[in-house]
Design a protein around this motif. Structure first.
Motif, PDB file in Angstrom:
ATOM      1  N   ILE A 177       0.816  -1.168   0.222  1.00 27.00           N
ATOM      2  CA  ILE A 177       0.064  -0.105  -0.052  1.00 27.00           C
ATOM      3  C   ILE A 177       0.712   1.352   0.006  1.00 27.00           C
ATOM      4  CG2 ILE A 177      -0.348   0.177   2.483  1.00 27.00           C
ATOM      5  CD1 ILE A 177      -3.229   0.282   0.038  1.00 27.00           C
ATOM      6  N   ASN A 178       2.215   1.107   0.427  1.00 22.75           N
ATOM      7  CA  ASN A 178       2.944   2.438   0.579  1.00 22.75           C
ATOM      8  C   ASN A 178       3.492   2.433  -0.691  1.00 22.75           C
ATOM      9  OD1 ASN A 178       2.690   2.702   3.505  1.00 22.75           O
ATOM     10  ND2 ASN A 178       4.054   1.047   3.638  1.00 22.75           N
ATOM     11  N   LYS A 179       3.421   1.737  -1.666  1.00 29.50           N
ATOM     12  CA  LYS A 179       3.929   2.083  -3.160  1.00 29.50           C
ATOM     13  C   LYS A 179       3.092   2.330  -4.180  1.00 29.50           C
ATOM     14  CE  LYS A 179       7.886  -1.038  -2.773  1.00 29.50           C
ATOM     15  NZ  LYS A 179       8.938  -1.873  -3.561  1.00 29.50           N
ATOM     16  N   VAL A 180       1.589   2.945  -3.730  1.00 34.47           N
ATOM     17  CA  VAL A 180       0.758   2.994  -4.443  1.00 34.47           C
ATOM     18  C   VAL A 180       1.040   4.245  -5.842  1.00 34.47           C
ATOM     19  CG1 VAL A 180      -1.547   4.049  -4.756  1.00 34.47           C
ATOM     20  CG2 VAL A 180      -1.202   2.223  -3.338  1.00 34.47           C
ATOM     21  N   ASP A 181       1.385   5.462  -5.104  1.00 31.62           N
ATOM     22  CA  ASP A 181       1.771   6.640  -5.769  1.00 31.62           C
ATOM     23  C   ASP A 181       3.133   6.108  -6.818  1.00 31.62           C
ATOM     24  OD1 ASP A 181      -0.113   8.019  -4.494  1.00 31.62           O
ATOM     25  OD2 ASP A 181       1.211   9.109  -2.975  1.00 31.62           O
ATOM     26  N   GLU A 182       4.080   5.704  -6.395  1.00 29.42           N
ATOM     27  CA  GLU A 182       4.905   5.092  -7.186  1.00 29.42           C
ATOM     28  C   GLU A 182       4.739   4.168  -8.293  1.00 29.42           C
ATOM     29  OE1 GLU A 182       8.720   2.032  -6.484  1.00 29.42           O
ATOM     30  OE2 GLU A 182       8.476   3.123  -4.798  1.00 29.42           O
ATOM     31  N   THR A 183       3.746   3.561  -8.150  1.00 28.16           N
ATOM     32  CA  THR A 183       3.264   2.370  -8.951  1.00 28.16           C
ATOM     33  C   THR A 183       2.381   3.321 -10.180  1.00 28.16           C
ATOM     34  OG1 THR A 183       3.223   0.580  -7.363  1.00 28.16           O
ATOM     35  CG2 THR A 183       1.874   0.413  -9.563  1.00 28.16           C
ATOM     36  N   VAL A 184       1.556   4.140  -9.663  1.00 26.88           N
ATOM     37  CA  VAL A 184       0.760   5.004 -10.534  1.00 26.88           C
ATOM     38  C   VAL A 184       1.689   5.879 -11.463  1.00 26.88           C
ATOM     39  CG1 VAL A 184      -0.770   6.995 -10.371  1.00 26.88           C
ATOM     40  CG2 VAL A 184      -1.377   5.165  -8.923  1.00 26.88           C
ATOM     41  N   ALA A 185       2.831   6.432 -11.033  1.00 27.75           N
ATOM     42  CA  ALA A 185       3.729   7.234 -11.725  1.00 27.75           C
ATOM     43  C   ALA A 185       4.448   6.137 -12.775  1.00 27.75           C
ATOM     44  CB  ALA A 185       4.714   7.823 -10.923  1.00 27.75           C
ATOM     45  N   ARG A 186       4.602   4.945 -12.501  1.00 30.33           N
ATOM     46  CA  ARG A 186       5.057   3.954 -13.387  1.00 30.33           C
ATOM     47  C   ARG A 186       4.014   3.874 -14.696  1.00 30.33           C
ATOM     48  NH1 ARG A 186       8.044  -1.080 -10.801  1.00 30.33           N
ATOM     49  NH2 ARG A 186       8.808  -1.258 -12.902  1.00 30.33           N
ATOM     50  N   ILE A 187       2.933   3.398 -14.249  1.00 29.76           N
ATOM     51  CA  ILE A 187       1.824   3.265 -15.127  1.00 29.76           C
ATOM     52  C   ILE A 187       1.432   4.175 -15.901  1.00 29.76           C
ATOM     53  CG2 ILE A 187      -0.379   2.548 -15.443  1.00 29.76           C
ATOM     54  CD1 ILE A 187      -0.574   1.021 -12.641  1.00 29.76           C
ATOM     55  N   VAL A 188       1.748   5.509 -15.444  1.00 29.84           N
ATOM     56  CA  VAL A 188       1.288   6.890 -16.329  1.00 29.84           C
ATOM     57  C   VAL A 188       2.324   7.027 -17.338  1.00 29.84           C
ATOM     58  CG1 VAL A 188       0.990   9.135 -16.175  1.00 29.84           C
ATOM     59  CG2 VAL A 188       0.045   7.833 -14.606  1.00 29.84           C
ATOM     60  N   SER A 189       3.662   6.608 -17.035  1.00 27.33           N
ATOM     61  CA  SER A 189       4.860   6.883 -17.772  1.00 27.33           C
ATOM     62  C   SER A 189       4.767   6.078 -19.017  1.00 27.33           C
ATOM     63  CB  SER A 189       6.056   6.965 -16.989  1.00 27.33           C
ATOM     64  OG  SER A 189       6.431   5.764 -16.483  1.00 27.33           O
ATOM     65  N   GLN A 190       3.806   4.730 -19.025  1.00 28.70           N
ATOM     66  CA  GLN A 190       4.097   4.076 -19.923  1.00 28.70           C
ATOM     67  C   GLN A 190       3.852   4.481 -21.466  1.00 28.70           C
ATOM     68  OE1 GLN A 190       5.644   0.885 -19.463  1.00 28.70           O
ATOM     69  NE2 GLN A 190       5.788   1.761 -17.558  1.00 28.70           N
TER      70      GLN A 190
END
Length: 190
Positions: A177-190
């Motif tokens: 749950i602490n990696k949500v923002d980081e993961t969203v950023a990775r998805i958006v950058s695809q």
């Protein structure tokens, strides 16, 4: 030459030339697509689908089981938080898939109840159960490790996988749950 022999000759010539008939959907898939598994699954709505039907949108996939009291709730909550934080244009091209590791107990009805309790948007979330061998093959393709115990519990990798529109692994992330923002950023950058 009679008609039967002509047809047989054409088929044999075509096959020997290396151009035998193949399914067009498989031909267009990249070599590293998990959709080559060509497996059948049952959804929470009791519909039978082929894994290839998930193509066309990126998929966030995790292998879980509904009676898990440890990592699975965290994985699902993390995926739900990612769903809430994705920009609408990215969300429109993203779906979420949960695959049961305990198909004997995770029937379509159990998956449906789980989706309703967890308030999963069933327009975007697909829950799947299937044949144990298909589950094992999918887990292997996604590099997910798991081991069942005698008490119907499962020790398994605590990750989810983002697949592109053609079923290729984009990245994997720990269900944290602490990696949500980081993961969203990775998805958006695809």
């Amino acid at each position: 030459m009679n008609k039967w022999l002509q047809v047989s000759f054409v088929i044999l010539t075509f096959a020997l030339s290396g151009q035998a008939y193949t399914d067009d959907s498989k031909v267009s898939l990249p070599d590293d697509s998990i959709y080559h598994l060509d497996s059948e699954w049952v959804t929470q709505d009791e519909q039978t689908i082929n894994i290839q039907s998930l193509s066309g949108k990126q998929q966030m996939v995790s292998l879980i089981y509904t009676h898990c009291m440890h990592t699975c709730p965290t994985i699902v909550a993390t995926m739900q938080n990612i769903e809430k934080k994705l920009p609408q244009d990215v969300l429109d091209n993203t779906e979420f898939v949960l695959v049961s590791l305990t198909p004997a107990s995770d029937t379509a009805k159990v998956l449906k109840d789980f989706a309703e309790k967890r308030k999963l948007n069933q327009d975007r979330w697909t829950l799947l159960t299937g044949d144990p061998q298909d589950i094992r093959s999918l887990a292997m393709a996604l590099n997910i490790r798991y081991k069942k115990s005698d008490d119907n519990e499962v020790a398994h990798s605590n990750v989810f996988t983002l697949l592109d529109e053609q079923g290729r692994i984009v990245f994997q992330e720990v269900g944290d749950i602490n990696k949500v923002d980081e993961t969203v950023a990775r998805i958006v950058s695809q």
